[in-house]
Design a protein around this motif. Structure first.
Motif, PDB file in Angstrom:
ATOM      1  N   MET A  51       0.844  -1.186   0.000  1.00 33.63           N
ATOM      2  CA  MET A  51       0.000   0.000   0.000  1.00 33.63           C
ATOM      3  C   MET A  51       0.887   1.245   0.000  1.00 33.63           C
ATOM      4  O   MET A  51       1.959   1.243   0.538  1.00 33.63           O
ATOM      5  CB  MET A  51      -0.864  -0.031   1.259  1.00 33.63           C
ATOM      6  CG  MET A  51      -1.888   1.069   1.310  1.00 33.63           C
ATOM      7  SD  MET A  51      -2.678   1.087   2.930  1.00 33.63           S
ATOM      8  CE  MET A  51      -2.965   2.824   3.074  1.00 33.63           C
ATOM      9  N   LEU A  52       0.373   2.267  -0.612  1.00 31.43           N
ATOM     10  CA  LEU A  52       1.119   3.525  -0.598  1.00 31.43           C
ATOM     11  C   LEU A  52       0.092   4.644  -0.530  1.00 31.43           C
ATOM     12  O   LEU A  52      -0.783   4.741  -1.370  1.00 31.43           O
ATOM     13  CB  LEU A  52       1.952   3.667  -1.863  1.00 31.43           C
ATOM     14  CG  LEU A  52       2.873   4.861  -1.908  1.00 31.43           C
ATOM     15  CD1 LEU A  52       4.063   4.627  -1.002  1.00 31.43           C
ATOM     16  CD2 LEU A  52       3.357   5.133  -3.308  1.00 31.43           C
ATOM     17  N   THR A  53       0.174   5.442   0.492  1.00 30.32           N
ATOM     18  CA  THR A  53      -0.817   6.507   0.646  1.00 30.32           C
ATOM     19  C   THR A  53      -0.476   7.673  -0.271  1.00 30.32           C
ATOM     20  O   THR A  53       0.653   7.821  -0.735  1.00 30.32           O
ATOM     21  CB  THR A  53      -0.821   7.026   2.092  1.00 30.32           C
ATOM     22  OG1 THR A  53       0.482   7.548   2.348  1.00 30.32           O
ATOM     23  CG2 THR A  53      -1.145   5.936   3.082  1.00 30.32           C
ATOM     24  N   LEU A  85       8.355  -7.567   0.719  1.00 29.69           N
ATOM     25  CA  LEU A  85       8.992  -7.328  -0.582  1.00 29.69           C
ATOM     26  C   LEU A  85       8.186  -6.350  -1.430  1.00 29.69           C
ATOM     27  O   LEU A  85       8.757  -5.553  -2.178  1.00 29.69           O
ATOM     28  CB  LEU A  85       9.189  -8.658  -1.324  1.00 29.69           C
ATOM     29  CG  LEU A  85      10.198  -9.617  -0.680  1.00 29.69           C
ATOM     30  CD1 LEU A  85      10.282 -10.921  -1.469  1.00 29.69           C
ATOM     31  CD2 LEU A  85      11.585  -8.974  -0.587  1.00 29.69           C
ATOM     32  N   HIS A  86       6.864  -6.441  -1.349  1.00 26.90           N
ATOM     33  CA  HIS A  86       6.007  -5.491  -2.074  1.00 26.90           C
ATOM     34  C   HIS A  86       6.321  -4.059  -1.608  1.00 26.90           C
ATOM     35  O   HIS A  86       6.524  -3.158  -2.442  1.00 26.90           O
ATOM     36  CB  HIS A  86       4.534  -5.840  -1.814  1.00 26.90           C
ATOM     37  CG  HIS A  86       3.548  -4.824  -2.315  1.00 26.90           C
ATOM     38  ND1 HIS A  86       2.843  -4.982  -3.491  1.00 26.90           N
ATOM     39  CD2 HIS A  86       3.163  -3.621  -1.793  1.00 26.90           C
ATOM     40  CE1 HIS A  86       2.058  -3.920  -3.664  1.00 26.90           C
ATOM     41  NE2 HIS A  86       2.233  -3.082  -2.649  1.00 26.90           N
ATOM     42  N   GLU A  87       6.400  -3.873  -0.305  1.00 30.12           N
ATOM     43  CA  GLU A  87       6.702  -2.526   0.219  1.00 30.12           C
ATOM     44  C   GLU A  87       8.127  -2.108  -0.151  1.00 30.12           C
ATOM     45  O   GLU A  87       8.401  -0.933  -0.389  1.00 30.12           O
ATOM     46  CB  GLU A  87       6.493  -2.473   1.745  1.00 30.12           C
ATOM     47  CG  GLU A  87       5.068  -2.758   2.213  1.00 30.12           C
ATOM     48  CD  GLU A  87       4.003  -1.889   1.554  1.00 30.12           C
ATOM     49  OE1 GLU A  87       4.310  -0.750   1.172  1.00 30.12           O
ATOM     50  OE2 GLU A  87       2.860  -2.369   1.403  1.00 30.12           O
ATOM     51  N   THR A  88       9.020  -3.084  -0.172  1.00 25.45           N
ATOM     52  CA  THR A  88      10.393  -2.771  -0.602  1.00 25.45           C
ATOM     53  C   THR A  88      10.378  -2.292  -2.051  1.00 25.45           C
ATOM     54  O   THR A  88      11.153  -1.397  -2.431  1.00 25.45           O
ATOM     55  CB  THR A  88      11.299  -4.014  -0.467  1.00 25.45           C
ATOM     56  OG1 THR A  88      11.235  -4.479   0.884  1.00 25.45           O
ATOM     57  CG2 THR A  88      12.741  -3.691  -0.819  1.00 25.45           C
ATOM     58  N   GLY A  89       9.486  -2.883  -2.846  1.00 29.11           N
ATOM     59  CA  GLY A  89       9.341  -2.433  -4.238  1.00 29.11           C
ATOM     60  C   GLY A  89       9.012  -0.944  -4.277  1.00 29.11           C
ATOM     61  O   GLY A  89       9.681  -0.166  -4.972  1.00 29.11           O
ATOM     62  N   HIS A  90       8.009  -0.521  -3.508  1.00 27.88           N
ATOM     63  CA  HIS A  90       7.666   0.915  -3.454  1.00 27.88           C
ATOM     64  C   HIS A  90       8.888   1.740  -3.045  1.00 27.88           C
ATOM     65  O   HIS A  90       9.176   2.780  -3.637  1.00 27.88           O
ATOM     66  CB  HIS A  90       6.572   1.160  -2.406  1.00 27.88           C
ATOM     67  CG  HIS A  90       5.195   0.730  -2.828  1.00 27.88           C
ATOM     68  ND1 HIS A  90       4.598   1.150  -3.991  1.00 27.88           N
ATOM     69  CD2 HIS A  90       4.274  -0.071  -2.215  1.00 27.88           C
ATOM     70  CE1 HIS A  90       3.374   0.631  -4.082  1.00 27.88           C
ATOM     71  NE2 HIS A  90       3.161  -0.122  -3.016  1.00 27.88           N
ATOM     72  N   ALA A  91       9.573   1.259  -2.007  1.00 25.79           N
ATOM     73  CA  ALA A  91      10.729   2.011  -1.489  1.00 25.79           C
ATOM     74  C   ALA A  91      11.815   2.152  -2.562  1.00 25.79           C
ATOM     75  O   ALA A  91      12.375   3.235  -2.761  1.00 25.79           O
ATOM     76  CB  ALA A  91      11.284   1.297  -0.256  1.00 25.79           C
ATOM     77  N   GLU A 132       1.631   1.415 -10.003  1.00 24.32           N
ATOM     78  CA  GLU A 132       2.758   1.100  -9.127  1.00 24.32           C
ATOM     79  C   GLU A 132       2.450  -0.098  -8.232  1.00 24.32           C
ATOM     80  O   GLU A 132       3.341  -0.873  -7.888  1.00 24.32           O
ATOM     81  CB  GLU A 132       3.127   2.324  -8.284  1.00 24.32           C
ATOM     82  CG  GLU A 132       4.355   2.043  -7.442  1.00 24.32           C
ATOM     83  CD  GLU A 132       4.910   3.259  -6.744  1.00 24.32           C
ATOM     84  OE1 GLU A 132       4.914   4.347  -7.328  1.00 24.32           O
ATOM     85  OE2 GLU A 132       5.353   3.107  -5.592  1.00 24.32           O
ATOM     86  N   GLU A 133       1.197  -0.245  -7.828  1.00 26.58           N
ATOM     87  CA  GLU A 133       0.849  -1.386  -6.967  1.00 26.58           C
ATOM     88  C   GLU A 133       1.116  -2.712  -7.687  1.00 26.58           C
ATOM     89  O   GLU A 133       1.594  -3.666  -7.076  1.00 26.58           O
ATOM     90  CB  GLU A 133      -0.610  -1.296  -6.526  1.00 26.58           C
ATOM     91  CG  GLU A 133      -0.910  -0.133  -5.587  1.00 26.58           C
ATOM     92  CD  GLU A 133      -0.102  -0.194  -4.289  1.00 26.58           C
ATOM     93  OE1 GLU A 133       0.347  -1.288  -3.911  1.00 26.58           O
ATOM     94  OE2 GLU A 133       0.091   0.858  -3.666  1.00 26.58           O
ATOM     95  N   ASP A 134       0.791  -2.768  -8.962  1.00 25.14           N
ATOM     96  CA  ASP A 134       1.069  -3.990  -9.732  1.00 25.14           C
ATOM     97  C   ASP A 134       2.579  -4.198  -9.882  1.00 25.14           C
ATOM     98  O   ASP A 134       3.083  -5.310  -9.792  1.00 25.14           O
ATOM     99  CB  ASP A 134       0.414  -3.915 -11.118  1.00 25.14           C
ATOM    100  CG  ASP A 134      -1.113  -3.960 -11.039  1.00 25.14           C
ATOM    101  OD1 ASP A 134      -1.633  -4.461 -10.022  1.00 25.14           O
ATOM    102  OD2 ASP A 134      -1.775  -3.494 -11.977  1.00 25.14           O
ATOM    103  N   GLU A 171      -6.546   1.278  -6.130  1.00 27.09           N
ATOM    104  CA  GLU A 171      -5.241   1.377  -6.801  1.00 27.09           C
ATOM    105  C   GLU A 171      -4.535   0.020  -6.861  1.00 27.09           C
ATOM    106  O   GLU A 171      -3.617  -0.176  -7.653  1.00 27.09           O
ATOM    107  CB  GLU A 171      -4.355   2.425  -6.127  1.00 27.09           C
ATOM    108  CG  GLU A 171      -4.051   2.128  -4.676  1.00 27.09           C
ATOM    109  CD  GLU A 171      -3.336   3.285  -3.978  1.00 27.09           C
ATOM    110  OE1 GLU A 171      -3.591   3.471  -2.785  1.00 27.09           O
ATOM    111  OE2 GLU A 171      -2.540   3.990  -4.611  1.00 27.09           O
ATOM    112  N   HIS A 172      -4.956  -0.913  -5.996  1.00 27.58           N
ATOM    113  CA  HIS A 172      -4.438  -2.282  -6.069  1.00 27.58           C
ATOM    114  C   HIS A 172      -5.341  -3.086  -6.994  1.00 27.58           C
ATOM    115  O   HIS A 172      -6.532  -2.810  -7.098  1.00 27.58           O
ATOM    116  CB  HIS A 172      -4.472  -2.960  -4.699  1.00 27.58           C
ATOM    117  CG  HIS A 172      -3.723  -2.222  -3.642  1.00 27.58           C
ATOM    118  ND1 HIS A 172      -4.262  -1.152  -2.968  1.00 27.58           N
ATOM    119  CD2 HIS A 172      -2.479  -2.399  -3.150  1.00 27.58           C
ATOM    120  CE1 HIS A 172      -3.370  -0.693  -2.092  1.00 27.58           C
ATOM    121  NE2 HIS A 172      -2.273  -1.427  -2.190  1.00 27.58           N
ATOM    122  N   SER A 173      -4.807  -4.111  -7.624  1.00 24.05           N
ATOM    123  CA  SER A 173      -5.663  -5.066  -8.312  1.00 24.05           C
ATOM    124  C   SER A 173      -6.448  -5.829  -7.254  1.00 24.05           C
ATOM    125  O   SER A 173      -6.068  -5.855  -6.077  1.00 24.05           O
ATOM    126  CB  SER A 173      -4.816  -6.033  -9.142  1.00 24.05           C
ATOM    127  OG  SER A 173      -4.210  -5.341 -10.211  1.00 24.05           O
TER     128      SER A 173
HETATM  129 ZN    ZN Z   1       1.546  -1.167  -2.309  1.00 23.12          ZN
END
Ligand code: ZN
Length: 312
Positions: free
Chosen positions: A1-3, A158-164, A177-179, A227-229
């Motif tokens: 998730m990303l606010t 890992l998903h959150e690391t992707g955002h980072a 970006e969520e995908d 925003e997420h699938s």
């Molecule tokens: Zn996310």
């Protein structure tokens, strides 16, 4: 998730370049010399920018004491099992401009995870949900109860690391970006040993599918605007990437109908596209020597952790 707040916080500051006055006219030769000098200066400046202080071993971690006593056991088990230390090892090869902190914390009843201000927070509530939703026994397809707990937990980090990584390294993202963060996670999980990769992927997919257990589902229309699938889409996409990466290892998910053949036929290309993006965009920011070392350590760690969870 990303606010949205996090998005704003990580926007790149595109400062306006200063305009030259252009008041003085110079002879062509002099101008060429100046341009050449300027070019050299720019080249030097850009190589200075291209080789900034990005360095490996930037992962920090924190086990925040739970506010809810019901989460104490999760905290204790993670700390004793050195979960965040192992995640730190796994992701230490990332060459980042500044530290990234992994944190588990109580979130006042919210079962979620997010990246904000160089900190990834995974709520005890979310981990408690994984535990609660885990099957009592191992599942068909060789998916163990441990896989359905460790897999989604790893996928979340890992998903959150992707955002980072997208933000800290200013990686361009086409599509949602969520995908992209989901794909980043799946790609890294597939770098584990075959047995571990299969367990983590199928375990994570199990927790997504759990939210839509019926073959036919009725979903409020606004869910499609997220925003997420949708959870089932995230599960299918993860299985598709896995099948595209290794058709032998994941053959049974198609044979037994967990991944529809219509999607499966294109998964090799989907995986190739992901590999191309990861190689082109992320690989230059990986310390290869460390990655090799920790990959082996991590594979052993996952095996040990699964064995522990599988004990009655
Ligand atoms: Zn996310």
């Amino acid at each position: 998730m990303l606010t949205q707040a996090a998005r704003r916080a990580h926007q790149i500051d595109a400062s306006t370049p200063s305009k030259s006055s252009g008041a003085t006219r110079r002879k062509p030769a002099a101008r060429a010399a100046i341009l050449a000098a300027a070019g050299m200066a720019l080249t030097a400046a850009s190589s200075a920018l291209a080789a900034p202080a990005n360095k490996p071993n930037q992962i920090r971690y924190e086990y925040v004491s739970p506010k809810n006593p019901a989460h104490q056991a999760i905290h204790d088990q993670m700390k004793q099992g050195r979960t965040l230390e192992h995640l730190q090892e796994l992701l230490s090869p990332l060459r980042l401009p500044y530290p990234l902190t992994f944190k588990v914390a109580g979130c006042d009843g919210v079962a979620n995870a997010w990246y904000y201000d160089e900190v990834i927070t995974v709520c005890y509530e979310l981990l408690a949900d994984f535990l609660k939703n885990a099957p009592k026994q191992d599942l068909p397809l060789g998916v163990s109860r441990a896989d359905t707990i460790i897999g989604p937990a790893l996928d979340t980090f890992l998903h959150e690391t992707g955002h980072a990584v997208f933000r800290m390294l200013q990686i361009p993202v086409l599509g949602r970006e969520e995908d992209a963060a989901d794909q980043f996670s799946a790609y890294i999980m597939l770098r584990l040993g075959k047995d571990e990769a299969r367990g983590m992927i199928l375990g994570a997919a199990y927790q997504y599918r759990l939210r839509v257990p019926e073959p036919q589902v009725a979903i409020p229309i606004e869910k499609f605007s997220d925003e997420h699938s949708l959870p089932a889409q995230r599960a299918f996409s993860m299985l598709c990437i896995a099948y595209g990466a290794d058709k032998k290892l994941f053959a049974d998910i198609v044979e037994k109908g967990f991944l529809p053949r219509t999607r499966a036929d294109g998964c090799e290309i989907e995986y190739e596209d992901l590999t191309f993006a990861m190689t082109k965009l992320i690989s230059p920011h990986i310390d290869k020597r460390l990655a090799k070392k920790f990959h082996e350590v991590w594979t052993r760690t996952v095996s040990a952790r699964r064995a522990r969870f599988n004990r009655p």
